[in-house]
Motif scaffolding. Structure first.
Motif, PDB file in Angstrom:
ATOM      1  N   LEU A   1      -5.942   0.284  -5.851  1.00 34.56           N
ATOM      2  CA  LEU A   1      -7.349  -0.031  -5.602  1.00 34.56           C
ATOM      3  C   LEU A   1      -7.506  -1.483  -5.162  1.00 34.56           C
ATOM      4  O   LEU A   1      -8.270  -1.796  -4.231  1.00 34.56           O
ATOM      5  CB  LEU A   1      -8.169   0.245  -6.866  1.00 34.56           C
ATOM      6  CG  LEU A   1      -9.682   0.353  -6.705  1.00 34.56           C
ATOM      7  CD1 LEU A   1     -10.044   1.441  -5.714  1.00 34.56           C
ATOM      8  CD2 LEU A   1     -10.328   0.615  -8.048  1.00 34.56           C
ATOM      9  N   ALA A   2      -6.766  -2.398  -5.809  1.00 40.84           N
ATOM     10  CA  ALA A   2      -6.820  -3.805  -5.421  1.00 40.84           C
ATOM     11  C   ALA A   2      -6.319  -3.993  -3.992  1.00 40.84           C
ATOM     12  O   ALA A   2      -6.896  -4.758  -3.196  1.00 40.84           O
ATOM     13  CB  ALA A   2      -5.995  -4.645  -6.386  1.00 40.84           C
ATOM     14  N   MET A   3      -5.234  -3.279  -3.641  1.00 42.08           N
ATOM     15  CA  MET A   3      -4.692  -3.379  -2.288  1.00 42.08           C
ATOM     16  C   MET A   3      -5.671  -2.849  -1.243  1.00 42.08           C
ATOM     17  O   MET A   3      -5.775  -3.380  -0.135  1.00 42.08           O
ATOM     18  CB  MET A   3      -3.366  -2.614  -2.201  1.00 42.08           C
ATOM     19  CG  MET A   3      -2.221  -3.285  -2.921  1.00 42.08           C
ATOM     20  SD  MET A   3      -1.859  -4.904  -2.194  1.00 42.08           S
ATOM     21  CE  MET A   3      -0.910  -5.644  -3.539  1.00 42.08           C
ATOM     22  N   LEU A   4      -6.405  -1.802  -1.590  1.00 37.97           N
ATOM     23  CA  LEU A   4      -7.393  -1.265  -0.663  1.00 37.97           C
ATOM     24  C   LEU A   4      -8.528  -2.268  -0.448  1.00 37.97           C
ATOM     25  O   LEU A   4      -9.068  -2.377   0.667  1.00 37.97           O
ATOM     26  CB  LEU A   4      -7.940   0.061  -1.188  1.00 37.97           C
ATOM     27  CG  LEU A   4      -6.929   1.218  -1.285  1.00 37.97           C
ATOM     28  CD1 LEU A   4      -7.618   2.489  -1.753  1.00 37.97           C
ATOM     29  CD2 LEU A   4      -6.227   1.447   0.047  1.00 37.97           C
ATOM     30  N   HIS A   5      -8.874  -2.984  -1.502  1.00 36.28           N
ATOM     31  CA  HIS A   5      -9.862  -4.071  -1.349  1.00 36.28           C
ATOM     32  C   HIS A   5      -9.335  -5.114  -0.363  1.00 36.28           C
ATOM     33  O   HIS A   5     -10.089  -5.600   0.495  1.00 36.28           O
ATOM     34  CB  HIS A   5     -10.148  -4.717  -2.706  1.00 36.28           C
ATOM     35  CG  HIS A   5     -11.189  -4.002  -3.522  1.00 36.28           C
ATOM     36  ND1 HIS A   5     -12.539  -4.289  -3.425  1.00 36.28           N
ATOM     37  CD2 HIS A   5     -11.081  -3.008  -4.431  1.00 36.28           C
ATOM     38  CE1 HIS A   5     -13.216  -3.516  -4.251  1.00 36.28           C
ATOM     39  NE2 HIS A   5     -12.351  -2.726  -4.888  1.00 36.28           N
ATOM     40  N   TYR A   6      -8.077  -5.499  -0.497  1.00 34.43           N
ATOM     41  CA  TYR A   6      -7.485  -6.480   0.416  1.00 34.43           C
ATOM     42  C   TYR A   6      -7.499  -5.966   1.856  1.00 34.43           C
ATOM     43  O   TYR A   6      -7.794  -6.719   2.803  1.00 34.43           O
ATOM     44  CB  TYR A   6      -6.038  -6.784   0.011  1.00 34.43           C
ATOM     45  CG  TYR A   6      -5.873  -7.431  -1.351  1.00 34.43           C
ATOM     46  CD1 TYR A   6      -6.914  -8.117  -1.950  1.00 34.43           C
ATOM     47  CD2 TYR A   6      -4.661  -7.347  -2.027  1.00 34.43           C
ATOM     48  CE1 TYR A   6      -6.760  -8.706  -3.201  1.00 34.43           C
ATOM     49  CE2 TYR A   6      -4.489  -7.928  -3.274  1.00 34.43           C
ATOM     50  CZ  TYR A   6      -5.542  -8.604  -3.861  1.00 34.43           C
ATOM     51  OH  TYR A   6      -5.382  -9.180  -5.094  1.00 34.43           O
ATOM     52  N   LEU A   7      -7.144  -4.680   2.021  1.00 29.93           N
ATOM     53  CA  LEU A   7      -7.121  -4.103   3.364  1.00 29.93           C
ATOM     54  C   LEU A   7      -8.484  -4.204   4.042  1.00 29.93           C
ATOM     55  O   LEU A   7      -8.584  -4.566   5.220  1.00 29.93           O
ATOM     56  CB  LEU A   7      -6.705  -2.626   3.291  1.00 29.93           C
ATOM     57  CG  LEU A   7      -5.220  -2.279   3.411  1.00 29.93           C
ATOM     58  CD1 LEU A   7      -5.026  -0.776   3.316  1.00 29.93           C
ATOM     59  CD2 LEU A   7      -4.632  -2.808   4.713  1.00 29.93           C
TER      60      LEU A   7
ATOM     61  N   VAL B   1       0.835  -1.199   0.000  1.00 27.78           N
ATOM     62  CA  VAL B   1       0.000   0.000   0.000  1.00 27.78           C
ATOM     63  C   VAL B   1       0.868   1.247   0.000  1.00 27.78           C
ATOM     64  O   VAL B   1       0.647   2.194  -0.778  1.00 27.78           O
ATOM     65  CB  VAL B   1      -0.967  -0.007   1.201  1.00 27.78           C
ATOM     66  CG1 VAL B   1      -1.645   1.355   1.345  1.00 27.78           C
ATOM     67  CG2 VAL B   1      -2.017  -1.093   1.042  1.00 27.78           C
ATOM     68  N   LYS B   2       1.876   1.278   0.840  1.00 26.26           N
ATOM     69  CA  LYS B   2       2.763   2.445   0.894  1.00 26.26           C
ATOM     70  C   LYS B   2       3.490   2.645  -0.430  1.00 26.26           C
ATOM     71  O   LYS B   2       3.652   3.785  -0.899  1.00 26.26           O
ATOM     72  CB  LYS B   2       3.774   2.265   2.023  1.00 26.26           C
ATOM     73  CG  LYS B   2       3.158   2.386   3.410  1.00 26.26           C
ATOM     74  CD  LYS B   2       4.219   2.270   4.490  1.00 26.26           C
ATOM     75  CE  LYS B   2       3.600   2.485   5.865  1.00 26.26           C
ATOM     76  NZ  LYS B   2       4.605   2.384   6.952  1.00 26.26           N
ATOM     77  N   ASN B   3       3.907   1.563  -1.040  1.00 26.29           N
ATOM     78  CA  ASN B   3       4.620   1.653  -2.318  1.00 26.29           C
ATOM     79  C   ASN B   3       3.713   2.169  -3.426  1.00 26.29           C
ATOM     80  O   ASN B   3       4.099   3.018  -4.231  1.00 26.29           O
ATOM     81  CB  ASN B   3       5.189   0.287  -2.676  1.00 26.29           C
ATOM     82  CG  ASN B   3       5.956   0.318  -3.983  1.00 26.29           C
ATOM     83  OD1 ASN B   3       6.869   1.125  -4.168  1.00 26.29           O
ATOM     84  ND2 ASN B   3       5.596  -0.561  -4.902  1.00 26.29           N
ATOM     85  N   LYS B   4       2.480   1.686  -3.483  1.00 24.07           N
ATOM     86  CA  LYS B   4       1.558   2.089  -4.553  1.00 24.07           C
ATOM     87  C   LYS B   4       1.129   3.535  -4.395  1.00 24.07           C
ATOM     88  O   LYS B   4       0.923   4.247  -5.380  1.00 24.07           O
ATOM     89  CB  LYS B   4       0.328   1.164  -4.553  1.00 24.07           C
ATOM     90  CG  LYS B   4       0.630  -0.301  -4.838  1.00 24.07           C
ATOM     91  CD  LYS B   4       1.213  -0.489  -6.216  1.00 24.07           C
ATOM     92  CE  LYS B   4       1.395  -1.967  -6.567  1.00 24.07           C
ATOM     93  NZ  LYS B   4       2.376  -2.652  -5.695  1.00 24.07           N
ATOM     94  N   VAL B   5       0.989   4.003  -3.162  1.00 28.88           N
ATOM     95  CA  VAL B   5       0.568   5.385  -2.930  1.00 28.88           C
ATOM     96  C   VAL B   5       1.602   6.362  -3.451  1.00 28.88           C
ATOM     97  O   VAL B   5       1.281   7.444  -3.957  1.00 28.88           O
ATOM     98  CB  VAL B   5       0.298   5.614  -1.426  1.00 28.88           C
ATOM     99  CG1 VAL B   5       0.168   7.104  -1.132  1.00 28.88           C
ATOM    100  CG2 VAL B   5      -0.960   4.885  -0.999  1.00 28.88           C
ATOM    101  N   GLN B   6       2.882   5.991  -3.378  1.00 28.69           N
ATOM    102  CA  GLN B   6       3.954   6.882  -3.801  1.00 28.69           C
ATOM    103  C   GLN B   6       4.134   6.933  -5.315  1.00 28.69           C
ATOM    104  O   GLN B   6       4.881   7.778  -5.814  1.00 28.69           O
ATOM    105  CB  GLN B   6       5.273   6.443  -3.148  1.00 28.69           C
ATOM    106  CG  GLN B   6       5.280   6.605  -1.638  1.00 28.69           C
ATOM    107  CD  GLN B   6       6.517   6.017  -0.994  1.00 28.69           C
ATOM    108  OE1 GLN B   6       7.425   5.541  -1.682  1.00 28.69           O
ATOM    109  NE2 GLN B   6       6.568   6.051   0.339  1.00 28.69           N
ATOM    110  N   HIS B   7       3.486   6.043  -6.065  1.00 23.89           N
ATOM    111  CA  HIS B   7       3.656   6.004  -7.520  1.00 23.89           C
ATOM    112  C   HIS B   7       2.294   6.025  -8.220  1.00 23.89           C
ATOM    113  O   HIS B   7       2.045   5.265  -9.152  1.00 23.89           O
ATOM    114  CB  HIS B   7       4.431   4.748  -7.931  1.00 23.89           C
ATOM    115  CG  HIS B   7       5.812   4.668  -7.335  1.00 23.89           C
ATOM    116  ND1 HIS B   7       6.044   4.115  -6.106  1.00 23.89           N
ATOM    117  CD2 HIS B   7       7.014   5.105  -7.815  1.00 23.89           C
ATOM    118  CE1 HIS B   7       7.343   4.181  -5.839  1.00 23.89           C
ATOM    119  NE2 HIS B   7       7.946   4.787  -6.860  1.00 23.89           N
ATOM    120  N   LEU B   8       1.424   6.895  -7.766  1.00 29.91           N
ATOM    121  CA  LEU B   8       0.076   6.935  -8.311  1.00 29.91           C
ATOM    122  C   LEU B   8      -0.014   7.624  -9.660  1.00 29.91           C
ATOM    123  O   LEU B   8      -1.072   7.621 -10.284  1.00 29.91           O
ATOM    124  CB  LEU B   8      -0.865   7.657  -7.332  1.00 29.91           C
ATOM    125  CG  LEU B   8      -1.292   6.836  -6.108  1.00 29.91           C
ATOM    126  CD1 LEU B   8      -2.216   7.645  -5.230  1.00 29.91           C
ATOM    127  CD2 LEU B   8      -1.965   5.539  -6.526  1.00 29.91           C
TER     128      LEU B   8
END
Length: 862
Positions: A663-669, A646-653
């Motif tokens: 978005l997929a990671m947020l579903h997992y969360l 999640v932290k990695n994806k937020v930094q490369h949006l």
């Protein structure tokens, strides 16, 4: 002798054929005439009954009888026989004379009372429910636990009696048994026992379900099981040629003495077969449907499994309905008035060998009768194929996987229960909750959530959902927080309920589920949704009830006549996730998730959700305690993996793929359900930029639920995400936290803007810049927006403009909205800038807007 028993106020007795049929109420006759007629008819029977009982007691071999005593009994019997014959002659003559006299009286006064109809030979005895109290007292004094007529009927073969009195007695016996039988059924079917919701009144909670024909073929089923949400419902409605209700399962030709009518009702596990049967039997007992049947007999195959010895149909009925002992012989004479219902054929442990009807019809079957002993399976077969009680009607329910066994049976109608429609789903949840508002919101929440709504056609699944929502309702939790009811929780409860209903051994169920999960996972990898018998053999799976709790059989002419599929692909994904959670070591779970996320398509998206949910401590404990004890190490590994990604994806949006991955990671969360993890993973986040990424209702729900854990959001950009009003409703709470809110190029429309206006009215609203370019806004929504902004103190910049080349989504503000906008410009002191370019204002309207502002601090760009 034909005997038709119906529920009506009055009956007509035919003394020649034993018939009585519906008649309208026939008025009143003198009480004296009715008493006179009944007493003279019943008195010989009372004397016969008393004398017979007395002689039976005298002749019992409790002590030696002398020749003289036996001779005395015989002589006394002769005297009584003479007296009885005399009484019967007097009764018949009096009956006829009274009838003729009453006929004359009826002709003069009324046409509707006891009358002799010479051409038809029918005697109208009037309303039997109004027999005088004196006669009723005479009758009830002659029995203790059973009626007089039931006692006499068992001894008729040993008592000399005239045919006319025999007919009256038989009809009275059957009528009394009929009403008693209906009363017992009404009491027995009053409540619906559910393992989830407990016992409830059936009439209060029953919702009609869709019954359709013909049974779906492979291509139709395959397309439906892969579709989600509304698409599945649309496909279902297209594939129905004819729809039935539960009072249409027997045609007008049923009840034909020349043939037996058999109806086969198939349906997946939990689809409502047994509940439908219970409701149908209850409505018969209430006199609402299937009035052509005098008696309905209901059997459950699960209970028939406990009959280890050969038996006969008479004993089967007496085991369940012992009060019919003295009338069964009469009922067998009119099989067209009988309906036999056998529920849950798939749970029968014995094989029924149906034979080809055409080749078997010449067999010698006249010697087989209800008292003939054989196996239970043979009784069922003979009833269905008309070799026993020919002319009766039979209904059997089963699951689709056993459809193949009935190919040679003489089935007249085969229908399939498809479950609830969207309207029936709404009715179901409205009945579950007292609060109409809560029921409406829950229904809407489910309807717009693809993963949850897809299986709502299944009544058992709806029962699971209603139970989970009800637990939140009792705790006073608002409906928007129901996002904590994850898909993993729902399907864990659903699978547990399915297995509880089956009542299978836990170890056997676990082993079968693991093998089924392996086969399901192989199917997902190969994008296979239909299975053949060879694949079951490869995975050492037996075609048992445990397996077909989750799967169904569909006909296929090209491959051995039948193939198999999961009731829905979601169950396939859940079964695959179960086996991977159970058998994969904790550190290997992460490798598996990485592999699935690298797949170029989304085939592993749902199974990944379930896998993450099942590794969480917050997933259903009931499932874990009963079936799958997962490796606790996996929880820590999955938690660390989620935080890192999640932290990695937020930094490369800025990358398009990164937005989808986030978005997929947020579903997992959300599926993992750890609030602390959500906060930690998103703590450095204050700018969320997801654009040109279509967001569904579920996506917006996930965004709102997860990002609400973030303390402060500087900017939220959801431009060009095809967000509509329904999805916007899920973002309400989140929007008020954002300082800069960009919702350009969506499909909000006026209804969407009204939702945003409600957010702007909130006291804690922090929005300072609001961009709504190209959202199909019209003049109708401007008044609401201006009203809300009059109460807002945070907004500084508002953009209602269009792009240089407006398209179908362009805002369409005209001069009609100028007065409202003038008030906004004049009264809203906190606004610094309003953009209205490329709308449909006239030159005069633009000038008016530019000229009306309080100071140079406000810029109006029109």
């Amino acid at each position: 002798m034909e005997c038709e028993v119906v529920d009506s106020e009055t009956q007509v007795l035919n003394l020649n054929e034993g018939k009585y049929e519906d008649m309208k109420p026939n008025g009143d006759i003198t009480i004296m005439a009715r008493q006179y007629l009944y007493i003279l008819t019943v008195l010989p029977l009372l004397i016969q009954h008393w004398y017979y009982n007395r002689q039976v007691v005298d002749l019992e071999p409790s002590e030696p009888k002398t020749l003289d005593s036996s001779k005395h009994v015989i002589e006394t019997a002769g005297v009584y026989a003479f007296l009885l014959g005399l009484f019967e002659v007097i009764a018949i003559i009096t009956w006829m004379m009274g009838s003729m006299g009453l006929w004359r009286h009826t002709k003069e006064v009324t046409n509707n009372n006891i009358s002799w109809r010479s051409e038809a030979g029918e005697l109208n005895v009037g309303d039997e429910c109004k027999i005088t109290a004196q006669i009723e007292n005479v009758l009830y004094l002659c029995h203790e636990s059973h009626s007089l007529f039931s006692k006499l009927h068992g001894k008729l073969s040993r008592i000399p009696m005239s045919p006319s009195l025999n007919a009256v007695l038989f009809l009275k016996c059957v009528k009394e048994a009929h009403f008693r039988h209906r009363g017992r059924i009404l009491q027995k079917t009053k409540r619906l026992i559910d393992i989830i919701t407990g016992a409830k009144l059936l009439d209060d909670i029953f919702i009609n379900i869709m019954i359709a024909a013909p049974v779906r073929d492979r291509s139709v089923v395959e397309s439906e099981v892969k579709a989600l949400g509304r698409l599945r419902e649309e496909l279902q409605s297209k594939n129905i040629l004819k729809e039935y209700t539960h009072d249409q399962l027997f045609s007008s030709s049923s009840g034909n003495a020349s043939r037996t009518w058999a109806t086969l009702v198939i349906g997946a596990a939990g689809i409502g077969k047994s509940t439908l049967i219970q409701k149908m039997i209850r409505e018969w007992a209430q006199g609402k449907i299937h009035k052509q049947f005098a008696f309905v007999f209901h059997f459950k195959f699960l209970e028939l499994n406990f009959i280890p010895v050969r038996t006969n149909l008479t004993n089967l009925i007496l085991d369940s309905y012992p009060y019919l002992e003295n009338v069964l012989e009469l009922l067998w004479q009119e099989p067209t008035k009988l309906l036999f219902i056998f529920d849950d054929f798939n749970r029968f442990e014995h094989t029924v060998h149906f034979t080809d009807f055409l080749s078997g019809k010449d067999q010698q079957t006249h010697g087989f009768h209800p008292e003939s002993y054989c196996e239970v399976s043979e009784i069922v077969r003979r009833l269905v194929q008309g070799e026993l009680l020919k002319g009766c009607s039979v209904l059997i329910t089963t699951r689709p996987w056993q459809l193949e066994l009935f190919e040679k049976a003489s089935i007249n109608l085969t229908v399939e229960i498809r479950g609830f429609t969207s309207e029936q789903i709404k009715l179901y949840f409205q009945q579950c909750y007292c609060g109409e508002q809560f029921a409406t919101e829950v229904t809407e929440y489910i309807r717009l959530n693809e993963l949850l709504s897809t299986m709502c056609y299944n009544p058992l699944y709806c029962s699971v959902l209603s139970s989970l929502f009800a637990s939140h309702l009792t705790q006073g939790v608002e409906w928007r927080s129901l996002s904590s009811i994850t898909s993993t929780k729902v399907f864990s409860s659903y699978v547990t309920s399915l297995l509880d209903r089956h009542g299978c051994d836990r170890q056997y169920a676990t082993d079968a589920l693991l093998k089924l999960g392996e086969m399901a996972y192989q199917g997902i990898c190969n994008q296979c949704f239909v299975y053949q018998k060879s694949q079951f053999n490869y995975h050492k799976l037996k075609l048992s009830n445990v397996i077909f709790t989750f799967m169904m059989e569909i006909p296929d002419k090209d491959r051995d006549g039948v193939v198999y599929t999961f009731a829905h692909s979601i169950l396939q994904h859940f079964a695959a996730a179960l086996v991977k959670t159970k058998l994969t070591p904790g550190n290997q779970v992460i490798l598996l998730l990485r592999e699935w996320n690298l797949c170029p398509d989304d085939r592993f998206q749902i199974v990944s959700n379930f896998l993450v949910g099942l590794t969480s401590k917050n997933s259903t404990d009931e499932l874990k305690s009963k079936l799958i004890k997962c490796n606790t190490e996996a929880q820590t590994y999955v938690s660390d993996w989620l935080e890192e990604n999640v932290k990695n994806k937020v930094q490369h949006l800025e990358e398009g793929k990164a937005q989808n991955k986030l978005l997929a990671m947020l579903h997992y969360l959300l599926e993992f359900g750890d609030a602390n993890l959500m906060t930690v993973a998103l703590t450095p986040t204050n700018i969320v930029n997801i654009t040109h990424c279509p967001l569904t209702y579920t996506d917006c729900l996930v965004l709102s639920s997860v990002l609400m854990k973030v303390d402060r959001i500087e900017e939220l950009n959801l431009g060009s995400c095809d967000i509509q009003a329904d999805a916007m409703r899920q973002l309400e709470q989140l929007l008020s936290k954002c300082k800069i809110l960009r919702l350009n190029d969506n499909k909000l429309g006026d209804s969407g803007l009204n939702l945003i206006s409600a957010v702007l009215k909130q006291m804690d609203c922090k929005i300072q810049r609001l961009e709504l370019k190209s959202n199909k806004l019209s003049d109708d929504c401007v008044e609401m927006l201006v009203s809300s902004l009059s109460e807002n103190g945070s907004l500084r910049e508002l953009d209602l403009s269009n792009d240089d080349m407006p398209g179908d989504q362009a805002n369409c503000l005209t001069d009609k909205s100028v007065p409202a906008l003038k008030r906004l410009i004049e009264n809203c002191s906190n606004l610094k800038e309003i953009k209205l370019t490329h709308n449909q204002f006239s030159a005069a309207g633009q000038n008016t807007l530019k000229q009306h502002h309080l100071s140079d601090k406000l810029t109006v760009i029109a």
